[in-house]
Design a protein around this motif. Structure first.
Motif, mmCIF file in Angstrom:
data_model
loop_
_atom_site.group_PDB
_atom_site.id
_atom_site.type_symbol
_atom_site.label_atom_id
_atom_site.label_comp_id
_atom_site.label_asym_id
_atom_site.label_seq_id
_atom_site.Cartn_x
_atom_site.Cartn_y
_atom_site.Cartn_z
ATOM 1 N N TRP A 122 -33.671 59.095 32.564
ATOM 2 C CA TRP A 122 -33.304 58.700 33.811
ATOM 3 C C TRP A 122 -34.066 59.736 34.690
ATOM 4 O O TRP A 122 -33.937 59.230 35.901
ATOM 5 C CB TRP A 122 -31.784 59.019 34.255
ATOM 6 C CG TRP A 122 -30.827 57.859 33.153
ATOM 7 C CD1 TRP A 122 -30.454 57.750 32.161
ATOM 8 C CD2 TRP A 122 -30.761 56.581 33.969
ATOM 9 N NE1 TRP A 122 -29.864 56.692 31.914
ATOM 10 C CE2 TRP A 122 -30.109 55.577 32.837
ATOM 11 C CE3 TRP A 122 -30.963 55.906 35.331
ATOM 12 C CZ2 TRP A 122 -29.405 54.526 33.276
ATOM 13 C CZ3 TRP A 122 -30.476 54.497 35.431
ATOM 14 C CH2 TRP A 122 -29.873 53.879 34.385
ATOM 15 N N ASN A 123 -34.512 60.748 34.594
ATOM 16 C CA ASN A 123 -35.268 61.648 35.355
ATOM 17 C C ASN A 123 -36.699 62.135 34.570
ATOM 18 O O ASN A 123 -36.210 63.418 34.110
ATOM 19 C CB ASN A 123 -34.710 62.540 36.250
ATOM 20 C CG ASN A 123 -35.299 63.345 36.927
ATOM 21 O OD1 ASN A 123 -36.642 62.940 37.727
ATOM 22 N ND2 ASN A 123 -34.910 64.500 37.504
ATOM 23 N N SER A 215 -29.303 51.979 40.579
ATOM 24 C CA SER A 215 -28.251 52.845 40.068
ATOM 25 C C SER A 215 -28.765 54.201 39.373
ATOM 26 O O SER A 215 -27.744 54.845 38.561
ATOM 27 C CB SER A 215 -27.755 52.031 38.936
ATOM 28 O OG SER A 215 -28.664 51.687 37.884
ATOM 29 N N GLN A 216 -29.934 54.521 39.480
ATOM 30 C CA GLN A 216 -30.282 55.976 39.054
ATOM 31 C C GLN A 216 -29.450 57.095 39.431
ATOM 32 O O GLN A 216 -29.177 57.871 38.864
ATOM 33 C CB GLN A 216 -31.859 55.817 39.326
ATOM 34 C CG GLN A 216 -32.310 57.229 38.897
ATOM 35 C CD GLN A 216 -33.806 57.400 39.153
ATOM 36 O OE1 GLN A 216 -34.339 56.886 39.890
ATOM 37 N NE2 GLN A 216 -34.671 58.235 38.591
ATOM 38 N N ASP A 217 -29.120 57.213 40.833
ATOM 39 C CA ASP A 217 -28.369 58.218 41.294
ATOM 40 C C ASP A 217 -27.070 58.250 40.935
ATOM 41 O O ASP A 217 -26.244 59.288 41.209
ATOM 42 C CB ASP A 217 -28.500 58.370 42.908
ATOM 43 C CG ASP A 217 -29.936 58.651 43.347
ATOM 44 O OD1 ASP A 217 -30.846 59.148 42.578
ATOM 45 O OD2 ASP A 217 -30.554 57.989 44.567
ATOM 46 N N LEU A 218 -26.541 57.398 40.340
ATOM 47 C CA LEU A 218 -25.235 57.050 40.101
ATOM 48 C C LEU A 218 -24.887 57.310 38.430
ATOM 49 O O LEU A 218 -23.448 57.424 38.123
ATOM 50 C CB LEU A 218 -24.556 55.571 40.403
ATOM 51 C CG LEU A 218 -24.652 55.214 41.907
ATOM 52 C CD1 LEU A 218 -24.197 53.817 42.223
ATOM 53 C CD2 LEU A 218 -24.082 56.291 42.957
ATOM 54 N N VAL A 219 -25.845 57.397 37.942
ATOM 55 C CA VAL A 219 -25.520 57.361 36.494
ATOM 56 C C VAL A 219 -25.583 58.950 35.910
ATOM 57 O O VAL A 219 -26.516 59.568 36.398
ATOM 58 C CB VAL A 219 -26.789 56.761 35.681
ATOM 59 C CG1 VAL A 219 -26.569 56.840 34.161
ATOM 60 C CG2 VAL A 219 -26.788 55.114 35.919
ATOM 61 N N GLU A 220 -24.561 59.136 35.153
ATOM 62 C CA GLU A 220 -24.549 60.647 34.839
ATOM 63 C C GLU A 220 -25.257 60.788 33.381
ATOM 64 O O GLU A 220 -24.880 59.711 32.341
ATOM 65 C CB GLU A 220 -23.128 61.147 34.535
ATOM 66 C CG GLU A 220 -22.591 61.249 35.582
ATOM 67 C CD GLU A 220 -20.962 61.859 35.477
ATOM 68 O OE1 GLU A 220 -20.682 61.970 34.245
ATOM 69 O OE2 GLU A 220 -20.072 61.855 36.545
ATOM 70 N N PHE A 221 -26.497 61.489 33.173
ATOM 71 C CA PHE A 221 -27.159 61.418 31.805
ATOM 72 C C PHE A 221 -27.520 62.631 31.211
ATOM 73 O O PHE A 221 -27.350 63.749 32.222
ATOM 74 C CB PHE A 221 -28.516 60.551 32.362
ATOM 75 C CG PHE A 221 -29.540 61.520 33.008
ATOM 76 C CD1 PHE A 221 -30.542 62.448 32.680
ATOM 77 C CD2 PHE A 221 -29.293 61.321 34.348
ATOM 78 C CE1 PHE A 221 -31.233 63.054 33.334
ATOM 79 C CE2 PHE A 221 -30.080 62.131 35.263
ATOM 80 C CZ PHE A 221 -31.111 63.155 34.733
ATOM 81 N N ARG A 222 -27.984 62.578 30.207
ATOM 82 C CA ARG A 222 -28.312 64.104 29.544
ATOM 83 C C ARG A 222 -29.564 63.969 29.115
ATOM 84 O O ARG A 222 -30.248 62.607 28.690
ATOM 85 C CB ARG A 222 -27.391 64.357 28.354
ATOM 86 C CG ARG A 222 -26.059 64.513 28.818
ATOM 87 C CD ARG A 222 -25.015 64.772 27.513
ATOM 88 N NE ARG A 222 -25.086 63.733 26.487
ATOM 89 C CZ ARG A 222 -24.517 63.538 25.441
ATOM 90 N NH1 ARG A 222 -23.723 64.751 25.019
ATOM 91 N NH2 ARG A 222 -24.639 62.633 24.675
#
Length: 459
Positions: A122-123, A215-222
């Motif tokens: 996601w980043n 939705s990129q800023d709303l997703v909690e990713f690892r």
């Protein structure tokens, strides 16, 4: 009819007529309506699929597999549904979408398409598009007069409970599913050979990328994680794809021969992208195609106000009684200077030091046996003791208080050192007031040149 038009505004028509009256179409009205629709198409992108039945699709916000979805065309019915007891529907949330009233049909039957895509980061946002997909048919012919779910919902979990209509086209599959390759064959047969490669696939890729960006800023990713999604598309009569929804954890059930083959291949190719490509960037990724890789977004360091919080241990406050008690003890306390006595024999030879509790007015007190309180027997005076180089002292098991309030120095497990000047020895003395059997032994070396003199004892 009144027309109003200002800079760039779309003309608005206001008509007044009684119920049941008919308007005679004229060439001027038709031209004006066509012009207004042309203007609307530039600002309302969904104009081609709006239709004239005002049908809306209502979905519960916390359910899946098509459960609880309904089609409605009256506002009061929608309001009545969403205003029900929130305990009946989890969270009381609903998704309301404008229904596509003019979808692309195959042999008069509605269908939708399930498209897989993979997000490996996601980043920077990294999206992989799967080149194979499948379409799902309804069991009943399409009609806007009947809003039953068997006609308008293509989910396999819904359609599997219905029998195929007798009025269906014979070329429709009995299991209500095609692969994307079969769909492309059909497009070529109906005279749209380039619709898949030039309209459908580019439109689906663009819709997926834009949806993920929003939705990129709303997703909690690892980091080092991934997610496989399933996007559902409908198509307009011009083959333009419309994104209906995106499903997390899409089903991998082998419900038909098509899904048996495709679900196995998409899982295998997912492992190629996630695992094999991590160690070999040139390895095969199967059916996945990298369609978007965002430039890395650097998170700036925080340079504002320092939010560091420093603290210290908070001690438990003492009560007023404890403070008064300690102040009284401080006022009444006297300097505790230990007293030391030494004895000389008949011939003037020095003997070992005698603790202050062992000598009282040239008489040594020996504690009584256990159980006898406030009693002590007199020991022979120092003059009657046999002179020797070492003297053995017995420590009281429990110091006794004396009438003259003389403080007794208690020593437990402390090493006392007797410092003798000259060639006298330094010898540690073990004191323990808790053991009656332990003895204090001090060996002194007599000096032949000068009389010994005790200069100090340290406890």
């Amino acid at each position: 009819t009144a027309w109003g038009q200002e800079d760039g505004e779309i003309p608005v028509s206001v008509c007044g007529c009684s119920e049941g009256a008919q308007m005679m179409p004229t060439a001027s009205h038709i031209t004006q309506c066509e012009d207004m629709l042309h203007r609307l198409s530039k600002v309302v992108l969904q104009l081609d699929m709006e239709g004239d039945k005002n049908i809306w699709i209502v979905k519960p916000g916390a359910k899946s597999r098509g459960r609880g979805i309904m089609c409605m065309d009256r506002l009061e019915d929608i309001v009545k549904l969403v205003d029900c007891d929130p305990m009946i529907v989890k969270d009381g949330k609903w998704v309301v979408q404008k229904y596509i009233e003019t979808p692309l049909l195959i042999f008069g039957t509605k269908f939708d398409l399930r498209q897989w895509f993979l997000v490996t980061d996601w980043n920077p946002l990294t999206i992989w598009f799967y080149q194979h997909s499948y379409i799902r048919f309804s069991t009943q012919p399409f009609s806007l007069r009947n809003l039953d779910t068997s006609i308008h919902l293509c989910n396999n979990s819904i359609q599997k409970h219905y029998e195929n209509s007798q009025n269906r086209h014979a070329e429709l599959p009995p299991d209500n599913m095609w692969s994307s390759e079969q769909f492309q064959i059909h497009l070529r047969q109906v005279g749209a050979p380039d619709a898949w490669s030039k309209v459908i696939v580019p439109g689906m890729k663009a819709a997926i990328i834009h949806a993920m960006q929003t939705s990129q800023d709303l997703v909690e990713f690892r980091k080092s994680s991934f997610e496989l999604y399933g996007a559902d598309f409908l198509f307009g009569e011009n083959y333009q794809p419309w994104l209906i929804e995106i499903n997390a954890s899409p089903t991998m059930a082998a419900s038909t021969a098509v899904t048996t083959r495709l679900c196995a291949s998409v899982q295998e190719d997912t492992l190629r992208v996630v695992i094999d490509r991590k160690y070999d960037r040139t390895c095969s990724t199967g059916g996945f195609e990298l369609i978007y890789k965002q430039a890395a977004v650097e998170v700036p360091q925080y340079v504002g106000i320092s939010l560091l919080v420093e603290g210290s241990t908070i001690k438990k406050p003492r009560t007023a009684f404890q403070r008064n008690l300690m102040s009284n003890d401080t006022r009444n306390a006297k300097p505790k200077t230990p007293k030391f006595h030494y004895q000389r024999g008949n011939h003037g030879s020095p003997r070992g030091p005698t603790p202050c509790w062992a000598v009282t007015n040239s008489k040594a007190l020996v504690p009584a046996s256990p159980g006898k309180e406030n009693k002590a027997r007199e020991a022979p005076p120092a003059s009657q003791l046999t002179s020797s180089a070492s003297t053995t002292f017995k420590l009281p098991s429990k110091p006794k208080s004396e009438p003259r309030n003389r403080r007794v120095l208690m020593a437990h497990g402390v090493a006392a050192t007797v410092a003798i000047p000259g060639d006298m020895l330094l010898r540690p003395v073990q004191l323990c007031a808790k053991s009656r059997s332990q003895k204090l032994a001090t060996s002194l070396q007599e000096s032949t040149n000068r009389p010994a003199k005790i200069t100090g004892v340290f406890l």
